[in-house]
Design a protein around this motif. Structure first.
Motif, short mmCIF file in Angstrom:
data_model
loop_
_atom_site.label_atom_id
_atom_site.label_comp_id
_atom_site.label_asym_id
_atom_site.label_seq_id
_atom_site.Cartn_x
_atom_site.Cartn_y
_atom_site.Cartn_z
N LYS A 57 0.82 -1.22 0.00
CA LYS A 57 0.00 0.00 0.00
C LYS A 57 0.85 1.27 0.00
CE LYS A 57 -4.01 -2.09 2.27
NZ LYS A 57 -4.94 -2.05 3.41
N GLY A 58 1.90 1.25 -0.82
CA GLY A 58 2.77 2.42 -0.94
C GLY A 58 3.90 2.48 0.06
N LYS A 59 3.88 1.63 1.08
CA LYS A 59 4.97 1.57 2.06
C LYS A 59 5.95 0.50 1.61
CE LYS A 59 2.25 0.74 5.53
NZ LYS A 59 1.78 0.47 6.92
N THR A 60 7.24 0.83 1.66
CA THR A 60 8.25 -0.10 1.14
C THR A 60 9.35 -0.35 2.15
OG1 THR A 60 9.50 1.72 0.13
CG2 THR A 60 7.86 0.61 -1.24
N LYS A 61 9.93 -1.53 2.03
CA LYS A 61 11.12 -1.88 2.80
C LYS A 61 12.03 -2.72 1.92
CE LYS A 61 9.82 -1.65 7.68
NZ LYS A 61 10.95 -0.78 8.04
N PHE A 62 13.35 -2.52 2.09
CA PHE A 62 14.34 -3.25 1.32
C PHE A 62 15.01 -4.30 2.20
CE2 PHE A 62 15.44 0.40 -1.86
CZ PHE A 62 14.09 0.51 -2.16
N VAL A 63 15.25 -5.49 1.64
CA VAL A 63 15.99 -6.54 2.33
C VAL A 63 17.14 -6.96 1.42
CG1 VAL A 63 15.92 -8.86 3.31
CG2 VAL A 63 13.95 -7.35 3.56
N GLY A 64 18.37 -6.74 1.91
CA GLY A 64 19.54 -7.08 1.12
C GLY A 64 20.18 -8.38 1.56
N ALA A 65 21.25 -8.76 0.84
CA ALA A 65 21.93 -10.02 1.13
C ALA A 65 22.47 -10.06 2.56
CB ALA A 65 23.07 -10.23 0.13
N GLU A 66 22.86 -8.89 3.08
CA GLU A 66 23.41 -8.85 4.44
C GLU A 66 22.37 -9.17 5.49
OE1 GLU A 66 21.88 -4.72 3.46
OE2 GLU A 66 22.99 -6.31 2.43
N ASN A 67 21.09 -9.13 5.13
CA ASN A 67 20.01 -9.40 6.08
C ASN A 67 19.51 -10.83 6.04
OD1 ASN A 67 19.02 -6.33 4.79
ND2 ASN A 67 19.68 -6.52 6.91
N ILE A 68 19.96 -11.62 5.08
CA ILE A 68 19.36 -12.94 4.90
C ILE A 68 20.38 -14.08 4.97
CG2 ILE A 68 17.43 -12.06 3.56
CD1 ILE A 68 18.86 -12.92 1.03
N ALA A 69 21.59 -13.79 5.37
CA ALA A 69 22.59 -14.85 5.46
C ALA A 69 23.54 -14.58 6.61
CB ALA A 69 23.38 -14.96 4.15
N GLU A 70 23.98 -15.66 7.25
CA GLU A 70 25.00 -15.58 8.29
C GLU A 70 26.25 -16.29 7.79
OE1 GLU A 70 23.58 -17.21 11.93
OE2 GLU A 70 22.05 -15.65 12.24
#
Length: 400
Positions: A57-70
């Protein structure tokens, strides 16, 4: 598509889309569709590739590689590249979706001033990783000092007391008592052994006994260490434990926490127990530990109690006899992180959110008894060569 994480991300996003008709996934490869890529770059002000954009609904968030891997960086100083350790995409994506839908993160307050464990501490005995898990689960956390207060602030709904080493002052105890009695607040106590935290009045009111013993379980101790380092796999069924029924949790040093009669209108449940052969050791400074029927608590020994008022807008309280299970060196062991998040989600009334663990790269191994090792030694090291010698002799005789 050339990123090593792409197949995992694609599979996970396809699962989200397949399970929820309201989720639509679009994959953009600039090499194949430059025009569409440029439109999205301008729309979302994208400054790098390899990201997942969530738009609600017009609100956005970004998720990058640094957020999804350890990654494991322990070999970097020896010239080795970082080693992939775990995929945390499900945590990151679910947290992002919740953040967009609900709009506002709930805040958890950790008491300070009594030697509690700190989420700012990155060392083995800190709880930085626990704080990171809370952030990924769409929860905020802050310090709370009650030393200069007569009551708990009105905006505080959940208080966590994580391993205090000093006793609370009388005004703090009164503030916490009123938080339970009048504000019907939520509390999560993690109380380590061999410490008097000065909260006996509060524990008695809610119907909990936090005993001055150390839990010992020779049947479920960790290898090569004291039987006070134990794991637990016996849980009572509850919203908190239903997702970890077949998963053990590890407690480096715990004290018994039992339910008692209080008459204050709480319904209490002992959440987890040792085996029948465990006990609560009263003379914990003696070595080796030895059960004394006159002084010790006979097993199975409970080490956690969940308390809930039998009324609307009820207080919810969890008391565990250990805080070390969430320190940085322990929280990723077996079901520790799941138990921690399940407790928090139950207290903030998000029971529908079970703990989502990182998908760790598994290393498969076998644990063999001494008898099995002896059999393998005989069968393959001695038996197989002997068999071939026998075959050789038989062939030689047959030719003659």
């Amino acid at each position: 598509p050339t990123d090593s994480l792409y197949p995992r991300v694609e599979k996970l996003l396809d699962e989200y889309e397949g399970r929820c008709s309201k989720i639509n996934v679009e994959y953009i490869d600039p090499a194949k569709d430059l025009a569409r890529a440029e439109i999205l770059v301008k729309k979302y002000n994208i400054e790098k590739d390899g990201i997942v954009i969530f738009d609600y609904k017009g609100k956005t968030k970004f998720v990058g590689a640094e957020n999804i891997a350890e990654y494991d960086y322990s070999g970097v100083y020896q010239g080795m590249p970082p080693q992939f350790k775990a995929f945390t995409g499900e945590q990151a994506f679910t947290s992002t979706i919740l953040n967009l839908i609900h709009g506002q993160e709930q805040t958890i307050y950790f008491t300070s001033g009594h030697g509690e464990k700190s989420f700012e501490n990155h060392a083995d005995n800190g709880i930085y990783k626990a704080g990171k898990l809370l952030s990924e689960d769409n929860l905020k956390f802050e310090h709370l000092s009650l030393l200069d207060k007569e009551s708990v602030p009105d905006n505080v709904k959940l208080i966590v007391i994580a391993g205090p080493t000093k006793a609370f002052m009388p005004n703090e105890v009164n503030a916490l008592m009123n938080f339970v009695k009048e504000a019907h607040g939520k509390l999560f106590f993690m109380i380590d052994p061999m410490v008097n935290v000065g909260l006996d009045e509060l524990f008695s009111y809610i119907g909990v006994s936090v005993d001055d013993n150390v839990v010992v379980d020779p049947e479920r101790k960790l290898p090569l260490v004291s039987p006070a380092n134990l794991f637990v796999s016996d849980y009572q069924f509850h919203e908190i434990t239903k997702s970890i029924t077949n998963v053990a949790t590890i407690y480096p040093l715990a004290r018994p926490v039992r339910k008692i009669e209080s008459g204050s209108g709480f319904r209490n449940l002992e959440l987890m127990h040792t085996s029948d052969k465990g006990w609560g050791e009263f003379k914990y400074n003696d070595s080796p530990f030895k059960f004394d029927n006159n002084e010790d608590i006979k097993g199975p020994v409970p080490i956690g109690v969940v308390c809930e008022e039998l009324k609307e807008n009820a207080s919810k309280i969890v008391v565990l006899g250990d805080s070390d299970f969430i320190i940085n060196s322990q929280i990723n062991n077996l079901g520790n992180s799941d138990l921690f998040l399940n407790i928090i989600n139950w207290l903030v009334e998000r029971e529908e959110l079970i703990a989502i663990s990182p998908k760790v790269l598994e290393r498969v191994g076998m644990i063999l008894s001494s008898g099995q090792v002896s059999f393998i030694l005989f069968a393959f090291v001695l038996g197989v060569p002997a068999l071939w010698v026998g075959v050789g002799i038989w062939v030689r005789i047959a030719r003659r």
